[in-house]
Write a protein that holds these residues in place. Structure first.
Motif, PDB file in Angstrom:
ATOM      1  N   THR A 175      39.037  63.240  68.115  1.00 13.14           N
ATOM      2  CA  THR A 175      38.884  64.218  67.258  1.00 13.14           C
ATOM      3  C   THR A 175      38.510  65.196  68.510  1.00 13.14           C
ATOM      4  OG1 THR A 175      38.396  62.734  66.351  1.00 13.14           O
ATOM      5  CG2 THR A 175      36.922  65.184  66.193  1.00 13.14           C
ATOM      6  N   PHE A 176      37.958  64.477  69.753  1.00 17.87           N
ATOM      7  CA  PHE A 176      37.947  65.733  70.768  1.00 17.87           C
ATOM      8  C   PHE A 176      39.281  66.394  71.490  1.00 17.87           C
ATOM      9  CE2 PHE A 176      37.081  67.018  75.084  1.00 17.87           C
ATOM     10  CZ  PHE A 176      35.908  67.274  75.312  1.00 17.87           C
ATOM     11  N   GLU A 177      40.268  65.198  71.261  1.00 21.14           N
ATOM     12  CA  GLU A 177      41.804  65.652  71.749  1.00 21.14           C
ATOM     13  C   GLU A 177      42.188  66.832  70.286  1.00 21.14           C
ATOM     14  OE1 GLU A 177      43.820  62.537  72.821  1.00 21.14           O
ATOM     15  OE2 GLU A 177      42.127  61.370  74.318  1.00 21.14           O
ATOM     16  N   MET A 178      41.552  66.554  69.899  1.00 20.11           N
ATOM     17  CA  MET A 178      42.177  67.465  69.025  1.00 20.11           C
ATOM     18  C   MET A 178      42.096  68.505  68.527  1.00 20.11           C
ATOM     19  SD  MET A 178      45.411  68.163  66.537  1.00 20.11           S
ATOM     20  CE  MET A 178      46.039  66.662  66.509  1.00 20.11           C
ATOM     21  N   THR A 179      40.606  68.259  69.028  1.00 16.75           N
ATOM     22  CA  THR A 179      39.877  69.838  68.680  1.00 16.75           C
ATOM     23  C   THR A 179      40.047  70.110  70.203  1.00 16.75           C
ATOM     24  OG1 THR A 179      37.976  68.902  67.814  1.00 16.75           O
ATOM     25  CG2 THR A 179      37.384  70.840  68.605  1.00 16.75           C
ATOM     26  N   GLU A 180      40.312  69.982  71.140  1.00 13.54           N
ATOM     27  CA  GLU A 180      40.312  71.255  72.320  1.00 13.54           C
ATOM     28  C   GLU A 180      42.077  70.766  72.446  1.00 13.54           C
ATOM     29  OE1 GLU A 180      39.181  70.052  76.329  1.00 13.54           O
ATOM     30  OE2 GLU A 180      40.686  68.681  75.972  1.00 13.54           O
ATOM     31  N   HIS A 181      43.149  70.458  71.572  1.00 11.09           N
ATOM     32  CA  HIS A 181      44.423  71.508  71.296  1.00 11.09           C
ATOM     33  C   HIS A 181      44.438  72.427  70.444  1.00 11.09           C
ATOM     34  CE1 HIS A 181      48.765  71.757  69.710  1.00 11.09           C
ATOM     35  NE2 HIS A 181      48.401  71.956  68.977  1.00 11.09           N
ATOM     36  N   GLY A 208      32.987  63.772  68.182  1.00  9.33           N
ATOM     37  CA  GLY A 208      33.853  64.353  69.420  1.00  9.33           C
ATOM     38  C   GLY A 208      34.661  66.074  68.676  1.00  9.33           C
ATOM     39  N   PHE A 209      34.172  66.505  67.181  1.00  8.80           N
ATOM     40  CA  PHE A 209      34.618  67.519  67.101  1.00  8.80           C
ATOM     41  C   PHE A 209      33.372  68.930  67.765  1.00  8.80           C
ATOM     42  CE2 PHE A 209      33.690  70.840  64.604  1.00  8.80           C
ATOM     43  CZ  PHE A 209      34.720  72.054  64.756  1.00  8.80           C
ATOM     44  N   SER A 210      32.256  68.185  67.516  1.00  8.94           N
ATOM     45  CA  SER A 210      31.140  69.266  68.032  1.00  8.94           C
ATOM     46  C   SER A 210      30.985  69.368  69.758  1.00  8.94           C
ATOM     47  CB  SER A 210      30.102  68.310  67.993  1.00  8.94           C
ATOM     48  OG  SER A 210      29.903  68.602  66.266  1.00  8.94           O
ATOM     49  N   GLU A 211      30.990  68.229  70.868  1.00  7.04           N
ATOM     50  CA  GLU A 211      31.430  68.074  72.348  1.00  7.04           C
ATOM     51  C   GLU A 211      32.587  68.997  72.519  1.00  7.04           C
ATOM     52  OE1 GLU A 211      30.290  64.656  73.574  1.00  7.04           O
ATOM     53  OE2 GLU A 211      28.557  63.952  72.357  1.00  7.04           O
ATOM     54  N   ALA A 212      34.259  68.947  71.197  1.00  6.15           N
ATOM     55  CA  ALA A 212      34.892  70.151  72.778  1.00  6.15           C
ATOM     56  C   ALA A 212      34.367  71.352  72.567  1.00  6.15           C
ATOM     57  CB  ALA A 212      36.025  69.307  71.285  1.00  6.15           C
ATOM     58  N   LEU A 213      33.530  71.760  71.164  1.00  4.12           N
ATOM     59  CA  LEU A 213      33.756  72.802  70.877  1.00  4.12           C
ATOM     60  C   LEU A 213      32.618  73.246  71.791  1.00  4.12           C
ATOM     61  CD1 LEU A 213      31.887  73.767  66.991  1.00  4.12           C
ATOM     62  CD2 LEU A 213      34.784  73.830  68.653  1.00  4.12           C
ATOM     63  N   ALA A 251      41.998  78.356  61.887  1.00  3.08           N
ATOM     64  CA  ALA A 251      42.088  76.760  61.850  1.00  3.08           C
ATOM     65  C   ALA A 251      40.902  76.139  60.929  1.00  3.08           C
ATOM     66  CB  ALA A 251      42.398  76.403  62.970  1.00  3.08           C
ATOM     67  N   ILE A 252      41.515  75.032  60.096  1.00  4.61           N
ATOM     68  CA  ILE A 252      40.721  74.102  59.662  1.00  4.61           C
ATOM     69  C   ILE A 252      41.771  72.796  60.344  1.00  4.61           C
ATOM     70  CG2 ILE A 252      40.135  72.830  57.451  1.00  4.61           C
ATOM     71  CD1 ILE A 252      40.052  75.636  56.267  1.00  4.61           C
ATOM     72  N   PHE A 253      40.588  71.766  61.223  1.00  4.95           N
ATOM     73  CA  PHE A 253      40.567  70.335  61.421  1.00  4.95           C
ATOM     74  C   PHE A 253      39.709  69.490  60.522  1.00  4.95           C
ATOM     75  CE2 PHE A 253      40.124  67.544  64.868  1.00  4.95           C
ATOM     76  CZ  PHE A 253      40.650  66.502  64.180  1.00  4.95           C
ATOM     77  N   ALA A 254      40.601  68.646  59.603  1.00  8.03           N
ATOM     78  CA  ALA A 254      40.530  67.306  58.063  1.00  8.03           C
ATOM     79  C   ALA A 254      40.053  66.271  59.008  1.00  8.03           C
ATOM     80  CB  ALA A 254      41.178  67.840  57.208  1.00  8.03           C
ATOM     81  N   SER A 255      39.485  65.646  58.092  1.00  5.45           N
ATOM     82  CA  SER A 255      38.795  64.737  59.500  1.00  5.45           C
ATOM     83  C   SER A 255      40.262  63.107  58.708  1.00  5.45           C
ATOM     84  CB  SER A 255      37.572  63.657  58.750  1.00  5.45           C
ATOM     85  OG  SER A 255      36.890  65.149  59.289  1.00  5.45           O
ATOM     86  N   ASN A 256      41.051  63.683  58.073  1.00  3.17           N
ATOM     87  CA  ASN A 256      41.470  62.851  57.825  1.00  3.17           C
ATOM     88  C   ASN A 256      42.978  63.161  57.132  1.00  3.17           C
ATOM     89  OD1 ASN A 256      41.816  62.437  54.229  1.00  3.17           O
ATOM     90  ND2 ASN A 256      41.462  60.342  54.372  1.00  3.17           N
ATOM     91  N   ASP A 257      43.998  63.488  56.870  1.00  5.57           N
ATOM     92  CA  ASP A 257      45.569  63.806  56.473  1.00  5.57           C
ATOM     93  C   ASP A 257      45.692  64.125  55.231  1.00  5.57           C
ATOM     94  OD1 ASP A 257      46.774  63.172  59.051  1.00  5.57           O
ATOM     95  OD2 ASP A 257      47.864  61.626  58.334  1.00  5.57           O
ATOM     96  N   ASP A 258      44.846  62.885  54.059  1.00  7.05           N
ATOM     97  CA  ASP A 258      44.696  63.249  52.648  1.00  7.05           C
ATOM     98  C   ASP A 258      43.977  63.970  52.713  1.00  7.05           C
ATOM     99  OD1 ASP A 258      46.267  61.193  52.200  1.00  7.05           O
ATOM    100  OD2 ASP A 258      44.408  59.830  51.302  1.00  7.05           O
ATOM    101  N   MET A 259      43.704  64.824  53.207  1.00 12.90           N
ATOM    102  CA  MET A 259      42.099  66.050  53.048  1.00 12.90           C
ATOM    103  C   MET A 259      42.340  67.096  53.704  1.00 12.90           C
ATOM    104  SD  MET A 259      38.038  64.740  53.572  1.00 12.90           S
ATOM    105  CE  MET A 259      38.379  64.309  55.012  1.00 12.90           C
TER     106      MET A 259
END
Length: 348
Positions: A175-181, A208-213, A251-259
């Protein structure tokens, strides 16, 4: 008129497999029982098994030892596309190794887990069970399995990691890496859809999301965060909450593909474009990530490898218990990757 005789096909035996593979019958037995052999030997034997369409006699084999060669698979349909893909991989691996799979539905939050396990045990003599998410973090189910002395391997747990063998990826790092992307593409106003707050894996992904921010100087308060339930309906509700917040989101990052697929549907419903108006990213790389339009940028979990490894780990744990009398709590952390598709693009 004389009917042509039907020729009864010759039953393929382990001896036939050994002859084609150029190994002994004992070696074939070791491969099919998942004992250690060289990779080259394993490949030769399994190639012969496939060519000859060899099928083990599970019933006869179970009578000759203490194993039933039956494995259980608990599932909760809330993770539809992920569980479907994972189950296919488990079935394939069980078939390769001569095991049969018993499927048992169980909902996260189910109150009668002891009854479910009792009835399952009365119908089948299972060697062990695989527990995928979200059930891999449902502690009452794990307590009931422990109480019934049923061996199990978990998939993707985020809680009590020392409790059992498990297969997973590093959810925090992924999640860190995707947020950083997304940040590297110029997005600083990012919405995030968390998973079910009762699950440790959801907390790891949010961390992971929070710490990438924070690494990139973006306050967590600047992100628009909503909670979903790791399913399409929850993703719809959460994406509407984010878009109705009145705050800028690129941008919106969802925690899985269904969402994430629900986010794309919501954005389109409002007459907006993906990724021109809002970029969308997901997590898992299930089949929906490739079938939706635009195709989804997502974190790829190696689901096929994870499903095969969970079967292998369970069989290894079964043998450790039977032969050595020990509980094997081995863990496999598999590599993830970031798959960039058309649902994201740099901010212009």
């Amino acid at each position: 008129m004389t009917r042509p005789r039907t020729t009864k096909s010759k039953k393929v035996t382990m001896k036939d497999v050994a002859s084609m593979a150029g190994v002994s019958i004992m070696t074939v037995s070791r491969v099919l029982n998942n004992d250690k052999v060289s990779d080259q030997t394993y490949d030769r034997v399994m190639e012969a098994v496939k060519k000859l369409n060899y099928r083990l006699n599970v019933s006869a084999r179970s009578l000759s030892g203490s194993q039933s060669y039956l494995l259980g698979f608990f599932y909760d349909n809330s993770l539809g596309s992920y569980i479907s893909q994972y189950l296919i991989g488990v079935l394939k691996r069980c078939n390769e190794l001569g095991y049969h799979l018993v499927l048992e539905p169980c909902s996260f939050g189910e109150e009668n887990v002891e009854t479910i396990i009792s009835e399952l045990s009365s119908r089948y003599m299972l060697d062990g069970v695989i527990v995928p998410p979200p059930l891999s973090e449902y502690l009452p189910l794990l307590d009931a399995l422990d109480a019934a002395s049923i061996r199990y391997v978990r998939v993707g747990p985020g809680l009590e990691l020392d409790r059992s063998a498990y297969v997973s990826i590093d959810d925090y790092q992924a999640t860190f890496e995707m947020t950083e992307h997304l940040i590297n593409e110029g997005h600083r106003h990012i919405g995030f859809i968390k998973g079910d707050s009762h699950q440790g894996v959801a907390a790891n992904r949010f961390r992971g999301f929070s710490e990438a921010l924070l690494k990139h100087g973006i306050a967590i308060e600047d992100a628009v965060v909503a909670e979903g339930d790791f399913n399409f309906t929850g993703g719809m509700k959460a994406s509407e909450e984010i878009l109705d917040s009145g705050r800028k989101v690129t941008a919106i990052f969802a925690s899985n593909d269904d969402m994430a697929s629900a986010v794309i549907a919501t954005v389109h419903k409002r007459g907006l474009r993906v990724p021109e108006d809002i970029a969308v990213a997901g997590f898992d790389d299930t089949s929906i990530a490739r079938s939706i339009w635009p195709q989804l940028t997502t974190v790829k979990q190696p689901i096929d490898d994870m499903s095969a490894d969970s079967v292998d780990l369970l069989i290894e744990a079964i043998k450790a218990d039977q032969i050595l009398g020990i509980k094997l709590n081995k863990r496999e952390i598999l590599p993830h990757s970031i798959i960039v598709r058309n649902s994201t693009r740099p901010v212009t």
